[in-house]
Design a protein around this motif. Structure first.
Motif, PDB file in Angstrom:
ATOM      1  N   MET B   1       5.002   5.334  -6.149  1.00  0.00           N
ATOM      2  CA  MET B   1       3.888   5.292  -5.200  1.00  0.00           C
ATOM      3  C   MET B   1       4.068   6.413  -4.170  1.00  0.00           C
ATOM      4  O   MET B   1       5.162   6.647  -3.688  1.00  0.00           O
ATOM      5  CB  MET B   1       3.926   3.873  -4.585  1.00  0.00           C
ATOM      6  CG  MET B   1       3.183   3.635  -3.372  1.00  0.00           C
ATOM      7  SD  MET B   1       2.876   1.879  -2.969  1.00  0.00           S
ATOM      8  CE  MET B   1       4.361   0.985  -3.422  1.00  0.00           C
ATOM      9  N   ASN B   3       3.769   8.089  -0.530  1.00  0.00           N
ATOM     10  CA  ASN B   3       3.963   7.450   0.769  1.00  0.00           C
ATOM     11  C   ASN B   3       2.675   7.518   1.597  1.00  0.00           C
ATOM     12  O   ASN B   3       1.783   8.310   1.319  1.00  0.00           O
ATOM     13  CB  ASN B   3       5.122   8.102   1.530  1.00  0.00           C
ATOM     14  CG  ASN B   3       5.647   7.188   2.623  1.00  0.00           C
ATOM     15  OD1 ASN B   3       5.408   5.977   2.609  1.00  0.00           O
ATOM     16  ND2 ASN B   3       6.348   7.766   3.579  1.00  0.00           N
ATOM     17  N   PHE B   4       2.591   6.640   2.581  1.00  0.00           N
ATOM     18  CA  PHE B   4       1.418   6.579   3.453  1.00  0.00           C
ATOM     19  C   PHE B   4       1.875   5.997   4.778  1.00  0.00           C
ATOM     20  O   PHE B   4       2.974   5.448   4.884  1.00  0.00           O
ATOM     21  CB  PHE B   4       0.326   5.676   2.841  1.00  0.00           C
ATOM     22  CG  PHE B   4       0.860   4.389   2.273  1.00  0.00           C
ATOM     23  CD1 PHE B   4       1.208   3.335   3.101  1.00  0.00           C
ATOM     24  CD2 PHE B   4       1.070   4.261   0.895  1.00  0.00           C
ATOM     25  CE1 PHE B   4       1.737   2.166   2.580  1.00  0.00           C
ATOM     26  CE2 PHE B   4       1.593   3.091   0.367  1.00  0.00           C
ATOM     27  CZ  PHE B   4       1.938   2.044   1.204  1.00  0.00           C
ATOM     28  N   PHE B   6       1.433   3.068   7.397  1.00  0.00           N
ATOM     29  CA  PHE B   6       0.984   1.679   7.343  1.00  0.00           C
ATOM     30  C   PHE B   6       0.630   1.202   8.735  1.00  0.00           C
ATOM     31  O   PHE B   6       1.429   1.343   9.653  1.00  0.00           O
ATOM     32  CB  PHE B   6       2.107   0.811   6.755  1.00  0.00           C
ATOM     33  CG  PHE B   6       1.807  -0.664   6.760  1.00  0.00           C
ATOM     34  CD1 PHE B   6       1.073  -1.233   5.729  1.00  0.00           C
ATOM     35  CD2 PHE B   6       2.266  -1.482   7.785  1.00  0.00           C
ATOM     36  CE1 PHE B   6       0.796  -2.595   5.724  1.00  0.00           C
ATOM     37  CE2 PHE B   6       1.995  -2.847   7.789  1.00  0.00           C
ATOM     38  CZ  PHE B   6       1.263  -3.401   6.744  1.00  0.00           C
ATOM     39  N   LYS B   8      -1.241  -2.207  10.886  1.00  0.00           N
ATOM     40  CA  LYS B   8      -1.644  -3.612  10.758  1.00  0.00           C
ATOM     41  C   LYS B   8      -2.338  -4.047  12.041  1.00  0.00           C
ATOM     42  O   LYS B   8      -1.720  -4.671  12.915  1.00  0.00           O
ATOM     43  CB  LYS B   8      -0.400  -4.466  10.464  1.00  0.00           C
ATOM     44  CG  LYS B   8      -0.726  -5.891  10.046  1.00  0.00           C
ATOM     45  CD  LYS B   8       0.545  -6.556   9.513  1.00  0.00           C
ATOM     46  CE  LYS B   8       0.297  -7.991   9.134  1.00  0.00           C
ATOM     47  NZ  LYS B   8       1.477  -8.614   8.528  1.00  0.00           N
ATOM     48  N   LEU B  27      -6.324  -2.582   3.062  1.00  0.00           N
ATOM     49  CA  LEU B  27      -5.447  -3.376   2.199  1.00  0.00           C
ATOM     50  C   LEU B  27      -5.725  -4.850   2.460  1.00  0.00           C
ATOM     51  O   LEU B  27      -5.522  -5.339   3.565  1.00  0.00           O
ATOM     52  CB  LEU B  27      -3.981  -3.058   2.514  1.00  0.00           C
ATOM     53  CG  LEU B  27      -2.922  -3.933   1.851  1.00  0.00           C
ATOM     54  CD1 LEU B  27      -2.884  -3.703   0.341  1.00  0.00           C
ATOM     55  CD2 LEU B  27      -1.535  -3.653   2.447  1.00  0.00           C
ATOM     56  N   GLY B  28      -6.215  -5.562   1.449  1.00  0.00           N
ATOM     57  CA  GLY B  28      -6.391  -7.005   1.573  1.00  0.00           C
ATOM     58  C   GLY B  28      -5.064  -7.676   1.254  1.00  0.00           C
ATOM     59  O   GLY B  28      -4.057  -7.454   1.919  1.00  0.00           O
ATOM     60  N   GLY B  30      -3.512  -7.075  -1.548  1.00  0.00           N
ATOM     61  CA  GLY B  30      -2.743  -6.070  -2.285  1.00  0.00           C
ATOM     62  C   GLY B  30      -2.440  -6.410  -3.731  1.00  0.00           C
ATOM     63  O   GLY B  30      -1.680  -5.692  -4.379  1.00  0.00           O
ATOM     64  N   ILE B  34      -1.857  -2.707  -4.665  1.00  0.00           N
ATOM     65  CA  ILE B  34      -0.460  -2.265  -4.703  1.00  0.00           C
ATOM     66  C   ILE B  34      -0.042  -1.862  -6.125  1.00  0.00           C
ATOM     67  O   ILE B  34       0.551  -0.795  -6.306  1.00  0.00           O
ATOM     68  CB  ILE B  34       0.469  -3.292  -4.030  1.00  0.00           C
ATOM     69  CG1 ILE B  34       0.211  -3.230  -2.514  1.00  0.00           C
ATOM     70  CG2 ILE B  34       1.931  -3.006  -4.344  1.00  0.00           C
ATOM     71  CD1 ILE B  34       1.011  -4.190  -1.690  1.00  0.00           C
ATOM     72  N   PRO B  35      -0.369  -2.657  -7.155  1.00  0.00           N
ATOM     73  CA  PRO B  35      -0.088  -2.160  -8.512  1.00  0.00           C
ATOM     74  C   PRO B  35      -0.787  -0.823  -8.802  1.00  0.00           C
ATOM     75  O   PRO B  35      -0.199   0.049  -9.469  1.00  0.00           O
ATOM     76  CB  PRO B  35      -0.626  -3.276  -9.417  1.00  0.00           C
ATOM     77  CG  PRO B  35      -0.483  -4.519  -8.580  1.00  0.00           C
ATOM     78  CD  PRO B  35      -0.790  -4.068  -7.172  1.00  0.00           C
ATOM     79  N   LYS B  38       1.170   1.865  -7.187  1.00  0.00           N
ATOM     80  CA  LYS B  38       2.422   2.127  -7.925  1.00  0.00           C
ATOM     81  C   LYS B  38       2.169   3.027  -9.135  1.00  0.00           C
ATOM     82  O   LYS B  38       3.025   3.797  -9.531  1.00  0.00           O
ATOM     83  CB  LYS B  38       3.056   0.796  -8.377  1.00  0.00           C
ATOM     84  CG  LYS B  38       3.647   0.023  -7.201  1.00  0.00           C
ATOM     85  CD  LYS B  38       4.662  -1.031  -7.634  1.00  0.00           C
ATOM     86  CE  LYS B  38       4.019  -2.243  -8.224  1.00  0.00           C
ATOM     87  NZ  LYS B  38       4.993  -3.337  -8.412  1.00  0.00           N
ATOM     88  N   GLN B  39       0.968   2.901  -9.705  1.00  0.00           N
ATOM     89  CA  GLN B  39       0.606   3.762 -10.835  1.00  0.00           C
ATOM     90  C   GLN B  39       0.105   5.131 -10.369  1.00  0.00           C
ATOM     91  O   GLN B  39      -0.307   5.950 -11.183  1.00  0.00           O
ATOM     92  CB  GLN B  39      -0.502   3.100 -11.667  1.00  0.00           C
ATOM     93  CG  GLN B  39      -0.157   1.731 -12.220  1.00  0.00           C
ATOM     94  CD  GLN B  39       0.889   1.781 -13.299  1.00  0.00           C
ATOM     95  OE1 GLN B  39       0.897   2.682 -14.124  1.00  0.00           O
ATOM     96  NE2 GLN B  39       1.796   0.826 -13.302  1.00  0.00           N
ATOM     97  N   SER B  49      -3.777  -2.617   6.835  1.00  0.00           N
ATOM     98  CA  SER B  49      -3.682  -4.013   6.420  1.00  0.00           C
ATOM     99  C   SER B  49      -4.670  -4.873   7.192  1.00  0.00           C
ATOM    100  O   SER B  49      -4.797  -4.750   8.412  1.00  0.00           O
ATOM    101  CB  SER B  49      -2.264  -4.535   6.676  1.00  0.00           C
ATOM    102  OG  SER B  49      -2.252  -5.946   6.514  1.00  0.00           O
ATOM    103  N   SER B  51      -4.368  -8.177   6.927  1.00  0.00           N
ATOM    104  CA  SER B  51      -3.759  -9.510   6.893  1.00  0.00           C
ATOM    105  C   SER B  51      -3.358 -10.029   8.267  1.00  0.00           C
ATOM    106  O   SER B  51      -2.988 -11.188   8.412  1.00  0.00           O
ATOM    107  CB  SER B  51      -2.539  -9.508   5.968  1.00  0.00           C
ATOM    108  OG  SER B  51      -1.491  -8.761   6.545  1.00  0.00           O
TER     109      SER B  51
END
Lengths: 161, 263
Positions: B1, B3-4, B6, B8, B27-28, B30, B34-35, B38-39, B49, B51
């Protein structure tokens, strides 16, 4: 670099992470708690399941920073205080609920979450709850049997197929 | 992944501000994003975020009788807290993905992503719900605009979803067993003024209404009412799990099952 703090298995931890650091990476690489396994790169296998504030989550599908301030439980904190296996772990041993053992940490953590919300699950409840935990060895029968036994139910009628 | 940064935020206003910056992404829970990160399918500069925003969480019955669900409410919370108000919706939420996914995934995240095989789009379109954002209200009929495509503008946040509560409703999901997504899913909702039928998992254009079935079921709410109808396979999904014809067949079978279960 961002700082993160969380309680892991009852101990306060903190570290410097990147935005992209996953909770699984924080546990394994920063804290050395390698019992949490990472079996896939697609968040499907469930070997990395831990508890965050009591809820089962895939630690490879949550950022470490999202767990800032949380109470995290991993497989390393599951044994009894004297080091003996807890009732779920012991049941996995007694009923041969593992072969290679790679998925076992996630299975045990999912089982613990299930039994907390449903202390006497049916066999179907157990199988449905484990939908997100993949095992390539056992065919699941003995895992289900172990979890049923850990719930205090009689499993003599469940065949080891 | 990649980088970024983050962040909240604790309020909708602060989240909207953070999402106003270049290459920012909400980002809910994730469980899809998130997967995907990662790809390396996505490379936001800032991940915002949602959350930590308390005002976007929870389920309550609004004064007008609709069920209001905060955009950051997890599937597990909808499954438990909507059960007394709207059982079909709670049942749908209780079968999304697996328990760990339901503990993190959110209704707003699912709707913003609009996966063509996701469950929530069927409930929202089938109920004729309203998607409320930080800037406007969007009717379900206007919200879904194709596979992974919605009416949301960049940086717009789903703060709440308002569901009219039908007299009867049911969701039938034919599960793709590896992904737990719907190979095809049908949501049927019977209101005083008519029936709505929404289909997920089947079309290359994402969730859609089966209007012929709606007309037939509005006249006669029984499985037999759709017996004489046929679903065209044109534009339905073809993949290793099923042909368009197979999905067309499933649409009718699942509609009949949903009506039988709801009636």
């Amino acid at each position: 670099m961002p700082q993160v703090s969380m309680t892991v298995n009852g101990k306060a931890t903190s570290g410097t992470v990147e935005g992209r650091t996953l909770l699984s990476g924080y546990l394994r690489d920063h804290l050395g708690l390698t019992g949490t396994h990472v079996g896939c790169d697609t968040s499907q296998c469930g070997a990395c399941v831990v508890h965050v504030n009591g809820a089962a989550v895939k630690s490879c599908a949550i950022l470490a920073l999202e767990a800032d301030g949380a109470d995290v439980a991993t497989i390393e904190g599951q044994a009894n205080a004297d080091g003996s296996l807890n009732v779920i772990q012991q049941a996995f041993q007694d009923h041969h609920g593992l072969q290679c053992g790679f998925c076992t940490p996630g299975m045990v953590m999912s089982a613990a979450a299930l039994l907390k919300e449903n202390p006497k699950p049916t066999e179907r409840d157990v199988r449905e709850y484990l939908e997100g935990n993949i095992c390539r060895c056992t065919g699941y029968h003995n895992i289900v049997k172990a979890i049923m036994a850990a719930s205090g139910q009689d499993v003599t009628a469940i065949a080891a197929e | 992944m990649y980088n970024f940064e983050f962040v909240k935020p604790a309020t909708i206003a602060d989240a909207a501000k953070a999402l106003g910056t270049e290459e920012a992404q909400a980002l809910g829970g994730g469980q899809t994003l998130i997967p995907a990160l990662k790809q390396r399918l996505n490379a936001p500069a800032t991940l915002v975020s949602l959350s930590g925003i308390g005002e976007m969480k929870g389920v309550c019955r609004a004064d007008d009788g609709t069920l209001a669900i905060g955009g950051a409410t997890t599937h597990v919370t909808v499954a438990s807290e909507a059960a007394a108000h709207y059982p079909a919706l709670a049942a749908l939420a209780s079968h999304i993905g697996d328990p760990a996914v339901r503990n993190r995934g959110t209704i707003g995240g699912s709707l913003a992503n609009n996966d063509p095989a996701a469950c929530y789009p069927a409930a929202v379109l089938g109920s004729g719900a309203t998607v409320k954002t930080n800037t406007r209200d969007i009717a379900a009929d206007d919200y879904f605009q194709g596979m992974f495509t919605t009416a949301l503008h960049d940086g717009e946040i789903i703060t709440e979803v308002r569901f009219p509560v039908p007299q009867k409703a049911n969701y039938q999901k034919f599960v793709q067993p590896a992904s737990r997504f719907a190979l095809t899913g049908v949501y049927v909702a019977k209101f005083a003024d008519g029936v709505r039928v929404a289909v997920t998992g089947a079309s290359e254009n994402g969730v859609f209404r089966w209007t012929e079935a709606e007309a037939a079921l509005s006249a006669d709410f029984s499985p037999a009412a759709v017996e004489g109808l046929t679903v065209s396979a044109d534009g339905l999904i073809r993949d290793i799990h099923g042909t368009p014809e197979y999905r067309a067949h499933l649409v009718k079978v699942l509609t009949k099952r949903a009506v039988a279960a709801a009636a």
